[in-house]
Enzyme design. Structure first.
Site, PDB file in Angstrom:
ATOM      1  CB  SER A 107     -28.400   3.847  89.399  1.00 49.13           C
ATOM      2  OG  SER A 107     -28.015   5.631  89.268  1.00 49.13           O
ATOM      3  CG  ASP A 157     -25.850   6.764  82.247  1.00 54.54           C
ATOM      4  OD1 ASP A 157     -25.520   8.098  82.389  1.00 54.54           O
ATOM      5  OD2 ASP A 157     -25.985   5.434  83.065  1.00 54.54           O
ATOM      6  CG  HIS A 188     -28.425   7.207  85.440  1.00 52.17           C
ATOM      7  ND1 HIS A 188     -27.307   5.764  84.844  1.00 52.17           N
ATOM      8  CD2 HIS A 188     -28.929   7.342  86.161  1.00 52.17           C
ATOM      9  CE1 HIS A 188     -26.625   5.447  86.240  1.00 52.17           C
ATOM     10  NE2 HIS A 188     -28.415   6.307  86.774  1.00 52.17           N
TER      11      HIS A 188
HETATM   12  C1  MLT Z   1     -23.677   6.368  92.278  1.00 49.57           C
HETATM   13  O1  MLT Z   1     -24.163   7.071  93.881  1.00 49.57           O
HETATM   14  O2  MLT Z   1     -23.712   4.746  92.852  1.00 49.57           O
HETATM   15  C2  MLT Z   1     -24.297   6.213  90.917  1.00 49.57           C
HETATM   16  O3  MLT Z   1     -22.851   8.118  90.387  1.00 49.57           O
HETATM   17  C3  MLT Z   1     -25.032   6.174  90.099  1.00 49.57           C
HETATM   18  C4  MLT Z   1     -25.882   7.018  91.266  1.00 49.57           C
HETATM   19  O4  MLT Z   1     -26.626   6.784  92.243  1.00 49.57           O
HETATM   20  O5  MLT Z   1     -26.047   8.236  90.977  1.00 49.57           O
END
Ligand code: MLT
Length: 209
Positions: A107, A157, A188
């Site tokens: 992520s 996701d 996710h």
């Molecule tokens: C981010 O902010 O890098 C993406 O939206 C993924 C997350 O951290 O939720």
């Protein structure tokens, strides 16, 4: 102790197999340096693990760079934080005597790993990007010279549109990376399939190419 290394709270776990590239573990939003240690041990047994904690706080949640909203990144901060992280990797390599690591990011950690590939490709030997998105609206030109990258996306996701992950795969491929992009029937969060595919990729692409 090296000044840059101390700038990131981190865990370093030596591995018994010095021939294997170390893993750079990069956690998701709200995680910390301990989150991905079990996953790293599972997918690359024997490798050293280097796991920093993101230095940006969103409320109480550590991240690797600032965002303006979900999926909308502060690209100036992302750029500065990417260089900071690359400098940390260099310092940690000197301190612990390591070759270039393979990043394994989830992520937010996957997004800064993608940014490292584009801005400081020499920092990484390859990357596993779990639930990643394109870090830049207009990606910088990069020369990735066959670096191996595994991208695992989730078809369900809710955070990352399929088109966005596909664009990242295209950007890295156009920059010369050897990209494998798989879309799993998941959301996710990570699943056993992520662990199995990542372990298979390490075995085939990295440890016995
Ligand atoms: C981010 O902010 O890098 C993406 O939206 C993924 C997350 O951290 O939720």
């Amino acid at each position: 102790m090296d000044a840059v290394t101390t700038d990131f709270i981190h865990v370093f776990e030596p591995g018994p197999d010095a021939a294997r590239p170390p893993l750079l573990l990069l956690h998701g939003t709200g995680g910390d340096e301990r989150d991905l240690l079990p996953f790293g041990r599972m997918v690359a047994p024997g490798s050293c693990l280097l796991s920093p904690r993101g230095r940006v706080l969103e409320g109480a949640m550590p991240r690797f760079f600032r965002r303006l909203a979900e999926g909308v990144f502060d690209e100036a901060d992302l750029t500065a934080r990417t260089h900071e992280l690359a400098d940390f990797i260099e310092a940690a390599r000197r301190r612990y005597g390591l070759p270039a690591p393979v990043a394994l990011g989830f992520s937010n950690g996957a997004n800064i790993a993608a940014s490292l590939l584009l801005l400081r490709p020499e920092a990484l030997a390859g990357a596993v990007l779990l639930r990643a998105m394109s870090p830049f609206g207009r990606p910088p030109k990069a020369e990735l010279g066959g670096k191996k990258v595994l991208i695992l996306s989730g078809a369900l996701d809710p955070i990352i549109p399929a088109e966005n992950a596909a664009r990242l795969a295209d950007t890295l491929t156009d920059a010369g990376a050897a990209v494998e992009h798989k879309i799993l029937p998941s959301g996710h969060g990570l699943s056993q399939a992520d662990a199995n595919l990542t372990r298979g990729w390490f075995d085939n692409a990295i440890n016995s190419p």
